[in-house]
Design a protein around this motif. Structure first.
Motif, PDB file in Angstrom:
ATOM      1  N   LEU A   1       0.825  -1.206   0.000  1.00  0.00           N
ATOM      2  CA  LEU A   1       0.000   0.000   0.000  1.00  0.00           C
ATOM      3  C   LEU A   1       0.862   1.260   0.000  1.00  0.00           C
ATOM      4  O   LEU A   1       0.579   2.217  -0.738  1.00  0.00           O
ATOM      5  CB  LEU A   1      -0.931  -0.002   1.212  1.00  0.00           C
ATOM      6  N   GLN A   2       1.898   1.284   0.811  1.00  0.00           N
ATOM      7  CA  GLN A   2       2.747   2.472   0.855  1.00  0.00           C
ATOM      8  C   GLN A   2       3.410   2.724  -0.490  1.00  0.00           C
ATOM      9  O   GLN A   2       3.536   3.874  -0.937  1.00  0.00           O
ATOM     10  CB  GLN A   2       3.773   2.330   1.975  1.00  0.00           C
ATOM     11  N   ARG A   3       3.816   1.649  -1.155  1.00  0.00           N
ATOM     12  CA  ARG A   3       4.407   1.813  -2.483  1.00  0.00           C
ATOM     13  C   ARG A   3       3.374   2.364  -3.462  1.00  0.00           C
ATOM     14  O   ARG A   3       3.663   3.281  -4.241  1.00  0.00           O
ATOM     15  CB  ARG A   3       4.954   0.469  -2.972  1.00  0.00           C
ATOM     16  N   ALA A   4       2.158   1.810  -3.418  1.00  0.00           N
ATOM     17  CA  ALA A   4       1.106   2.280  -4.320  1.00  0.00           C
ATOM     18  C   ALA A   4       0.794   3.754  -4.091  1.00  0.00           C
ATOM     19  O   ALA A   4       0.654   4.530  -5.047  1.00  0.00           O
ATOM     20  CB  ALA A   4      -0.153   1.439  -4.128  1.00  0.00           C
ATOM     21  N   ARG A   5       0.698   4.165  -2.838  1.00  0.00           N
ATOM     22  CA  ARG A   5       0.367   5.561  -2.547  1.00  0.00           C
ATOM     23  C   ARG A   5       1.475   6.498  -3.026  1.00  0.00           C
ATOM     24  O   ARG A   5       1.196   7.613  -3.485  1.00  0.00           O
ATOM     25  CB  ARG A   5       0.104   5.732  -1.056  1.00  0.00           C
TER      26      ARG A   5
ATOM     27  N   ARG B   1       7.998   6.177   0.581  1.00  0.00           N
ATOM     28  CA  ARG B   1       7.184   7.364   0.865  1.00  0.00           C
ATOM     29  C   ARG B   1       8.053   8.536   1.322  1.00  0.00           C
ATOM     30  O   ARG B   1       7.597   9.677   1.330  1.00  0.00           O
ATOM     31  CB  ARG B   1       6.150   7.038   1.943  1.00  0.00           C
ATOM     32  N   PHE B   2       9.294   8.248   1.726  1.00  0.00           N
ATOM     33  CA  PHE B   2      10.188   9.298   2.215  1.00  0.00           C
ATOM     34  C   PHE B   2      11.162   9.797   1.155  1.00  0.00           C
ATOM     35  O   PHE B   2      12.054  10.606   1.456  1.00  0.00           O
ATOM     36  CB  PHE B   2      10.993   8.781   3.414  1.00  0.00           C
ATOM     37  N   ALA B   3      11.023   9.332  -0.063  1.00  0.00           N
ATOM     38  CA  ALA B   3      11.961   9.724  -1.118  1.00  0.00           C
ATOM     39  C   ALA B   3      11.981  11.236  -1.295  1.00  0.00           C
ATOM     40  O   ALA B   3      10.941  11.899  -1.263  1.00  0.00           O
ATOM     41  CB  ALA B   3      11.577   9.049  -2.425  1.00  0.00           C
ATOM     42  N   GLY B   4      13.171  11.775  -1.476  1.00  0.00           N
ATOM     43  CA  GLY B   4      13.321  13.201  -1.716  1.00  0.00           C
ATOM     44  C   GLY B   4      13.538  14.034  -0.473  1.00  0.00           C
ATOM     45  O   GLY B   4      13.917  15.206  -0.572  1.00  0.00           O
TER      46      GLY B   4
ATOM     47  N   ALA C   1      13.657   0.127   1.597  1.00  0.00           N
ATOM     48  CA  ALA C   1      13.507   1.376   0.859  1.00  0.00           C
ATOM     49  C   ALA C   1      13.474   2.576   1.802  1.00  0.00           C
ATOM     50  O   ALA C   1      14.019   3.636   1.483  1.00  0.00           O
ATOM     51  CB  ALA C   1      12.235   1.339   0.012  1.00  0.00           C
ATOM     52  N   GLU C   2      12.857   2.431   2.971  1.00  0.00           N
ATOM     53  CA  GLU C   2      12.777   3.554   3.900  1.00  0.00           C
ATOM     54  C   GLU C   2      14.133   3.839   4.540  1.00  0.00           C
ATOM     55  O   GLU C   2      14.509   5.007   4.720  1.00  0.00           O
ATOM     56  CB  GLU C   2      11.705   3.275   4.949  1.00  0.00           C
ATOM     57  N   VAL C   3      14.883   2.798   4.856  1.00  0.00           N
ATOM     58  CA  VAL C   3      16.238   2.999   5.358  1.00  0.00           C
ATOM     59  C   VAL C   3      17.096   3.665   4.286  1.00  0.00           C
ATOM     60  O   VAL C   3      17.883   4.573   4.564  1.00  0.00           O
ATOM     61  CB  VAL C   3      16.852   1.663   5.802  1.00  0.00           C
ATOM     62  N   ALA C   4      16.924   3.222   3.039  1.00  0.00           N
ATOM     63  CA  ALA C   4      17.688   3.799   1.939  1.00  0.00           C
ATOM     64  C   ALA C   4      17.346   5.276   1.742  1.00  0.00           C
ATOM     65  O   ALA C   4      18.235   6.099   1.492  1.00  0.00           O
ATOM     66  CB  ALA C   4      17.430   3.019   0.652  1.00  0.00           C
ATOM     67  N   ALA C   5      16.060   5.622   1.859  1.00  0.00           N
ATOM     68  CA  ALA C   5      15.659   7.016   1.688  1.00  0.00           C
ATOM     69  C   ALA C   5      16.291   7.905   2.754  1.00  0.00           C
ATOM     70  O   ALA C   5      16.626   9.068   2.492  1.00  0.00           O
ATOM     71  CB  ALA C   5      14.137   7.128   1.737  1.00  0.00           C
ATOM     72  N   ALA C   6      16.473   7.344   3.969  1.00  0.00           N
ATOM     73  CA  ALA C   6      17.095   8.106   5.062  1.00  0.00           C
ATOM     74  C   ALA C   6      18.613   8.063   5.009  1.00  0.00           C
ATOM     75  O   ALA C   6      19.276   8.728   5.821  1.00  0.00           O
ATOM     76  CB  ALA C   6      16.605   7.571   6.405  1.00  0.00           C
ATOM     77  N   ARG C   7      19.167   7.265   4.084  1.00  0.00           N
ATOM     78  CA  ARG C   7      20.623   7.144   3.921  1.00  0.00           C
ATOM     79  C   ARG C   7      21.288   6.716   5.224  1.00  0.00           C
ATOM     80  O   ARG C   7      22.341   7.246   5.604  1.00  0.00           O
ATOM     81  CB  ARG C   7      21.234   8.463   3.425  1.00  0.00           C
TER      82      ARG C   7
END
Length: 336
Positions: free
Chosen positions: A14-18, A164-167, A243-249
């Protein structure tokens, strides 16, 4: 019009879809057995398909979940068929279900199936991927060979990991001057943590400060805030968590949970081989935590941009929009 089916196991689908739908300008309808998350979404609520004791749920090995005479299964498939008949979608995105993907294609609707890590060469998965018009892989092309069987390269679009945290721009880890901050980030799709894992890890690392997302005093804390607080993250190998860990680097120790088709094991092996994180096949003995955390910190988090580019969700949305346009324009009306 795009129909977008979301599986109800965990919240990662769901988070990916949103994340993708934010770039589709309201042109998609979500269909799922999950509770409706947002009144602003176009949503079709489906019943669960496990309302009876499963009997012959694989149909002699040809599918994954079609238990005989299950009222929920029968009703959800009828609702999907009714929605397709009424909405006449150009495209169905399926994340994920072999049965939904095959049924949509049987009704004449082209499908984009979301790729999943691990060995997907079984008969049921081959039916879904073979019949799909295209495949959306939520990882970069450089990681594809280690993520799954990669039998369908010609029709696979690699968007990169979607978060969802990308960017967002987190502060650099480790700049606070205090004890090493360790965040345990686990999901809602199942928990293989051994009993006493957290307490044993804390005792083995007196130089660290540990917290658990969603547990105890941090139960209501924002995941992003906790990620930004951390210097290193301990998480499982699910696509959304990584993916969320990656977005937070953030530097990470990623532990593979036991999942069908070796899903998380494939991801963890790829992360290890690529030097993105410290990967483990199982929970370690508590005495190993000082070394594991030190190794993760030494790797750092800057390489995560290779795994989760900031524009992955936008690229996925643009691919879906272009694919919907492509298949719409290929419709041939019958002659009089």
């Amino acid at each position: 019009m795009i129909g977008y089916y979301v599986h109800h196991h965990g919240l990662g689908h769901l988070q990916r879809a949103r994340s993708i739908l934010t770039h589709l300008d309201g042109s998609a309808t979500l269909l799922s057995s999950l509770p409706t998350p947002d009144a602003d979404l176009s949503w079709v609520q489906l019943p669960l398909d496990n309302l009876s004791r499963p009997v012959d749920h694989t149909a002699h090995g040809t599918l994954h979940w079609v238990p005989r005479h299950d009222r929920g299964l029968r009703r959800r498939m009828a609702m999907l068929a009714d929605w397709i008949d009424a909405a006449d979608p150009d495209l169905m995105v399926v994340d994920v279900s072999v049965e939904v993907a095959v049924m949509c294609r049987l009704m004449g609707v082209p499908t984009v199936v979301t790729a999943m890590p691990g060995d997907r060469s079984d008969r049921a998965h081959r039916s879904a991927y073979d019949s799909a018009h295209a495949i959306l892989a939520p990882w970069a092309a450089e990681f594809s060979a280690g993520q799954w069987s990669d039998r369908w390269p010609a029709k696979t679009f690699h968007a990169g990991a979607i978060s969802r945290f990308a960017g967002r721009r987190p502060a650099a880890a480790g700049g606070h001057g205090g004890p090493l901050r360790v965040l345990v980030l686990w999901g809602q799709g199942g928990n293989d943590q051994p009993g006493g894992f957290f307490d044993a890890a804390v005792r083995a690392t007196p130089h660290c400060r540990w917290r658990q997302a969603g547990v105890g005093p941090d139960a209501g804390r924002s995941i992003w805030d906790l990620l930004c607080w951390s210097d290193v993250v301990v998480t499982h190998g699910g696509q959304n968590a990584v993916a969320e860990v990656a977005a937070a680097r953030r530097p990470a120790v990623v532990i593979a949970q036991q999942r069908p088709h070796g899903e998380q094991a494939a991801t963890v092996a790829t992360l290890t081989r690529s030097g993105l994180a410290v990967g483990l096949d199982a929970f370690p003995d508590a005495t190993r935590w000082p070394d594991l955390l030190a190794r993760a910190v030494a790797l750092g988090g800057d390489r995560w941009t290779r795994w989760a580019p900031p524009d992955a969700a936008r690229r996925a949305a643009e691919f879906l929009r272009a694919t919907a346009d492509e298949v719409r324009h290929c419709v041939v009306e019958p002659t009089a």
